[in-house]
Design an enzyme around this catalytic site. Structure first.
Site, PDB file in Angstrom:
ATOM      1  N   GLU A 440       0.834  -1.227   0.000  1.00  0.00           N
ATOM      2  CA  GLU A 440       0.000   0.000   0.000  1.00  0.00           C
ATOM      3  C   GLU A 440       0.856   1.259   0.000  1.00  0.00           C
ATOM      4  O   GLU A 440       0.501   2.259   0.625  1.00  0.00           O
ATOM      5  CB  GLU A 440      -0.949   0.016   1.199  1.00  0.00           C
ATOM      6  CG  GLU A 440      -2.162  -0.842   1.029  1.00  0.00           C
ATOM      7  CD  GLU A 440      -2.772  -0.707  -0.341  1.00  0.00           C
ATOM      8  OE1 GLU A 440      -2.788   0.408  -0.886  1.00  0.00           O
ATOM      9  OE2 GLU A 440      -3.195  -1.727  -0.890  1.00  0.00           O
TER      10      GLU A 440
HETATM   11  C1  FAD Z   1       2.674  -9.779   0.300  1.00  0.00           C
HETATM   12  C2  FAD Z   1       2.392  -8.701  -0.672  1.00  0.00           C
HETATM   13  C3  FAD Z   1       1.064  -8.415  -0.993  1.00  0.00           C
HETATM   14  C4  FAD Z   1       0.786  -7.430  -1.942  1.00  0.00           C
HETATM   15  N1  FAD Z   1      -0.522  -7.204  -2.314  1.00  0.00           N
HETATM   16  C5  FAD Z   1      -0.770  -6.415  -3.388  1.00  0.00           C
HETATM   17  C6  FAD Z   1      -2.082  -6.342  -3.952  1.00  0.00           C
HETATM   18  O1  FAD Z   1      -3.025  -6.937  -3.451  1.00  0.00           O
HETATM   19  N2  FAD Z   1      -2.258  -5.589  -5.069  1.00  0.00           N
HETATM   20  C7  FAD Z   1      -1.233  -4.910  -5.655  1.00  0.00           C
HETATM   21  O2  FAD Z   1      -1.448  -4.280  -6.672  1.00  0.00           O
HETATM   22  N3  FAD Z   1       0.022  -4.929  -5.130  1.00  0.00           N
HETATM   23  C8  FAD Z   1       0.271  -5.678  -4.014  1.00  0.00           C
HETATM   24  N4  FAD Z   1       1.543  -5.739  -3.499  1.00  0.00           N
HETATM   25  C9  FAD Z   1       2.579  -4.899  -4.055  1.00  0.00           C
HETATM   26  C10 FAD Z   1       2.959  -3.762  -3.120  1.00  0.00           C
HETATM   27  O3  FAD Z   1       1.953  -2.804  -3.045  1.00  0.00           O
HETATM   28  C11 FAD Z   1       4.324  -3.204  -3.597  1.00  0.00           C
HETATM   29  O4  FAD Z   1       5.294  -4.132  -3.155  1.00  0.00           O
HETATM   30  C12 FAD Z   1       4.617  -1.827  -3.085  1.00  0.00           C
HETATM   31  O5  FAD Z   1       3.766  -0.896  -3.664  1.00  0.00           O
HETATM   32  C13 FAD Z   1       6.058  -1.386  -3.356  1.00  0.00           C
HETATM   33  O6  FAD Z   1       6.431  -1.622  -4.680  1.00  0.00           O
HETATM   34  P1  FAD Z   1       7.748  -2.474  -4.985  1.00  0.00           P
HETATM   35  O7  FAD Z   1       7.724  -3.676  -4.120  1.00  0.00           O
HETATM   36  O8  FAD Z   1       7.842  -2.698  -6.442  1.00  0.00           O
HETATM   37  O9  FAD Z   1       8.933  -1.603  -4.496  1.00  0.00           O
HETATM   38  P2  FAD Z   1       9.731  -0.482  -5.341  1.00  0.00           P
HETATM   39  O10 FAD Z   1       8.749   0.435  -5.978  1.00  0.00           O
HETATM   40  O11 FAD Z   1      10.717  -1.153  -6.208  1.00  0.00           O
HETATM   41  O12 FAD Z   1      10.466   0.295  -4.178  1.00  0.00           O
HETATM   42  C14 FAD Z   1      11.634  -0.217  -3.522  1.00  0.00           C
HETATM   43  C15 FAD Z   1      12.046   0.760  -2.440  1.00  0.00           C
HETATM   44  O13 FAD Z   1      12.344   2.025  -3.040  1.00  0.00           O
HETATM   45  C16 FAD Z   1      11.573   3.060  -2.465  1.00  0.00           C
HETATM   46  N5  FAD Z   1      11.167   3.990  -3.517  1.00  0.00           N
HETATM   47  C17 FAD Z   1      10.624   3.704  -4.713  1.00  0.00           C
HETATM   48  N6  FAD Z   1      10.385   4.829  -5.401  1.00  0.00           N
HETATM   49  C18 FAD Z   1      10.781   5.846  -4.631  1.00  0.00           C
HETATM   50  C19 FAD Z   1      10.766   7.262  -4.781  1.00  0.00           C
HETATM   51  N7  FAD Z   1      10.284   7.847  -5.876  1.00  0.00           N
HETATM   52  N8  FAD Z   1      11.247   8.009  -3.758  1.00  0.00           N
HETATM   53  C20 FAD Z   1      11.721   7.430  -2.635  1.00  0.00           C
HETATM   54  N9  FAD Z   1      11.754   6.097  -2.437  1.00  0.00           N
HETATM   55  C21 FAD Z   1      11.293   5.322  -3.424  1.00  0.00           C
HETATM   56  C22 FAD Z   1      10.364   2.380  -1.806  1.00  0.00           C
HETATM   57  O14 FAD Z   1       9.895   3.115  -0.699  1.00  0.00           O
HETATM   58  C23 FAD Z   1      10.950   1.040  -1.397  1.00  0.00           C
HETATM   59  O15 FAD Z   1      11.529   1.127  -0.126  1.00  0.00           O
HETATM   60  C24 FAD Z   1       1.842  -6.692  -2.526  1.00  0.00           C
HETATM   61  C25 FAD Z   1       3.166  -6.962  -2.159  1.00  0.00           C
HETATM   62  C26 FAD Z   1       3.447  -7.962  -1.267  1.00  0.00           C
HETATM   63  C27 FAD Z   1       4.890  -8.249  -0.951  1.00  0.00           C
END
Ligand code: FAD
Length: 595
Positions: A440
């Site tokens: 989220e």
């Molecule tokens: C168990 C689980 C359940 C989930 N359920 C759902 C679901 O039901 N539906 C759905 O759509 N998604 C779901 N997700 C996805 C989840 O919402 C994402 O993992 C989350 O939004 C973060 O995206 P990412 O993992 O690709 O991290 P990334 O976007 O790759 O980010 C990696 C790190 O970089 C930081 N970061 C990225 N961009 C920036 C920026 N511009 N400035 C500063 N910091 C930054 C982030 O804070 C993070 O710490 C789920 C994930 C998991 C693991």
């Protein structure tokens, strides 16, 4: 160790602190007398403790199972528990009566959500996301879509999901590639892969309604070209029953650190049939309805896991005998004293309790703002409450999950080596809670949302309202000598928050890295201040009861935990202020290749 629902604390917040009986002019509140609410809380507690909690470890150990026919089986007992949830009407508690719900205030529903999430976080995510899907369609769907989907989602007969994330696109939704091709009859064919979709496939409901973000062919790049679609697993027939199987499939499940009982799915859209919700290219705004609700829900998960973890730590600390109290034996007939006599164990338990009780109050207070924003007959009240919802949502999500995880980790620490073994539930709480800091919108993104968007919205109207409300509260209660430590602490924290806000205005615009570098400390400073306000409200309610001769030890304990918060936790605001004022210089000093 059995989960004990904190019914007394919920009733205190709803009845004595927020005094929901005051809001009889709001829809649903008129029916929600505290007598009725108390009965609901008792029943909610019983359901959570007796039906959901016993399945928590089962879900953790078994997890969900995927089969090559793309079906997913939930852990033993989940299906029966889900049926009991639906039969008991629990999914419909806070839903409007027009769509088959019971129409109770959202804040009352939240109490049930907290208990069910403490009892079994992985399970409670299925109805949680379903409610989010309900709200998105309720907000942006056509009348036909509402009539078709809302009653089924409200009853829990059908479940909902949110399909945002793709392999290359997590935080940055502008990169989204899933494609939607119009079919000329109002429907679209959706193609693409979504990953990590919670509850994307399972065996508990007769249909699953996916809310999918996709880009209509030819739409602009970035976030301005994203649309929202309803993609049902089974396409409803003319009578609204699950009909033809849609070409949306679960291609596999993630192996993950926690919440094993929740199916985290790779979802393949193979020209699946979908229907647009709202206008083309306006999908992200609509999805934000679901995401904002989910963010409050995730903040709630932080508190809920903290509560469950704290309960197990407190029980362990009273039972485990090690060492003697520094001030002489407290269990002279035993070989050693229980570890709860040691100040360092107390530090962890008191930190936990002050965080949980203050955090819960903050959650409930924010949820009440949601009810007011939605339904107050007074335009000014609606606007202020809506401003608060916008401002507080990233704080609720980011601060309460950061702190909730700290509680889970401290609770494991209280267990010593036993916590690291699987004989005790402590490690499951740590593993389950960890995701709350990530999904989220990761907590760093919440902090950026707070300083980058929410503070500045409408010329800073929301944060100014908050400052004015706190000032007025401190002023109005000055004569109450018993409340002085709470008011002094609150006034100082608020002054520091105001100072930090000014610093951000002066330094964030000139160099955006300053705002980014300050954001996490600012979010924590904000959260600590919000909890100081909550502790002042709770202390006033408790003191009022004691002054009126009520000898219930609940009130004395509330004041003791509140004083601890003010003396030993609130001073962290000073450190956050000092750190954030150093700006980006030292934080960005090293070139990327030096890492
Ligand atoms: C168990 C689980 C359940 C989930 N359920 C759902 C679901 O039901 N539906 C759905 O759509 N998604 C779901 N997700 C996805 C989840 O919402 C994402 O993992 C989350 O939004 C973060 O995206 P990412 O993992 O690709 O991290 P990334 O976007 O790759 O980010 C990696 C790190 O970089 C930081 N970061 C990225 N961009 C920036 C920026 N511009 N400035 C500063 N910091 C930054 C982030 O804070 C993070 O710490 C789920 C994930 C998991 C693991």
């Amino acid at each position: 160790m059995t989960y004990k629902p904190p019914v007394r604390d919920h009733a205190f917040l709803l009845g004595e602190v927020l005094e929901i009986d005051r809001y009889t002019d709001l829809p649903g509140f008129g029916d929600a007398s505290m007598d009725l609410v108390s009965q609901i809380l008792e029943e909610a507690g019983r359901f959570s403790a007796e039906v959901l909690a016993p399945l928590n470890a089962v879900g953790d150990k078994q997890g969900c199972t995927w089969k090559p026919d793309n079906t997913v089986t939930t852990p033993d007992g989940f299906k029966e528990a889900y049926k009991a949830l639906v039969d008991g009407g629990w999914t419909a508690l806070g839903v409007e009566q027009g769509f088959g719900g019971q129409g109770l205030p959202h804040v009352v529903n939240l109490a049930f959500s907290e208990m069910s999430s403490s009892a079994n976080m992985a399970f409670s995510m299925y109805p949680g996301l379903t409610h989010g899907a309900y709200s998105a369609i309720r907000n942006g769907g056509s009348d036909d879509q509402k009539a078709l989907y809302l009653p089924k989602l409200a009853s829990g007969q059908w479940c909902g999901t949110m399909n945002l994330t793709e392999p290359h696109c997590g935080t940055d939704l502008g990169l989204l590639r899933t494609k939607a091709v119009p079919q000329g009859d109002g429907s679209y064919r959706i193609s693409g892969q979504k990953i990590w979709i919670s509850g994307g496939e399972h065996d508990m409901a007769e249909n699953i309604v996916h809310l999918v973000l996709a880009r209509i062919e030819g739409a602009p790049a970035g976030t301005r070209g994203i649309s929202l679609f309803i993609v049902p697993k089974f396409i409803p027939d003319a009578e609204g029953r699950p009909g033809t199987r849609n070409s949306v499939f679960c291609a596999g499940l993630e192996e993950k650190m926690g919440i094993h009982g929740n199916a985290t799915c790779v979802i393949q859209h193979e020209e699946s049939l979908g229907w647009l919700v709202g206008e083309e290219n306006r999908g992200l705004a609509l999805m934000f309805v679901m995401m904002n609700e989910a963010r409050i829900g995730v903040g709630l998960q932080g508190v809920a896991q903290a509560e469950a973890a704290y309960q197990s730590a407190a029980a362990f600390a009273k039972d485990r005998l090690q060492g003697r109290s520094l001030t002489g034996p407290k269990n002279p007939d035993g070989p050693a004293d229980p570890i709860i006599v040691h100040p360092d164990i107390r530090r962890m338990l008191m930190d936990s309790r002050a965080t949980i009780e203050g955090g819960r109050a903050f959650l409930f207070w924010t949820a009440l703002q949601g009810d007011l924003a939605h339904a107050s007959p007074d335009e000014a009240v609606r606007q202020k409450a809506d401003d608060y919802m916008g401002l507080m949502t990233p704080v609720v999500k980011g601060f309460l999950t950061d702190r909730g995880f700290k509680v889970c980790s401290d609770s494991l620490q209280v267990h010593g080596g036993s916590g690291f073994t699987e004989h005790f539930p402590a490690s499951q709480y740590v593993r389950d809670c960890r995701i709350t800091l990530i999904y989220e919108g990761a907590n760093g993104i919440q902090a950026l949302d707070l300083v980058g968007r929410k503070l500045a919205a409408n010329g800073g109207r929301a944060v100014m309202s908050f400052f004015a409300e706190v000032d007025a509260y401190v002023e109005a209660n000055q004569k109450d000598a018993d409340l002085k430590p709470f008011l002094d602490g609150l006034a100082e924290a608020k002054a520091q928050l105001q100072d930090a806000t000014m610093w951000l205005m002066q330094n964030g615009l000139a160099n955006p890295d300053n705002a980014g570098a300050a954001s996490s400390d600012y979010m924590h400073l904000f959260g600590l201040t919000a909890l100081a306000y909550m502790w002042a409200l709770m202390a006033k309610a408790a003191q009022g009861k004691i002054a009126a001769g009520d000898a219930d030890p609940f009130y004395a304990a509330k004041l003791a935990v509140g004083r601890y918060y003010v003396e030993r936790m609130l001073p962290d605001t000073g450190a956050h202020l000092a750190k954030l004022k150093t700006g980006a210089a030292s934080l960005m000093a090293l070139p990327a290749e030096a890492f």
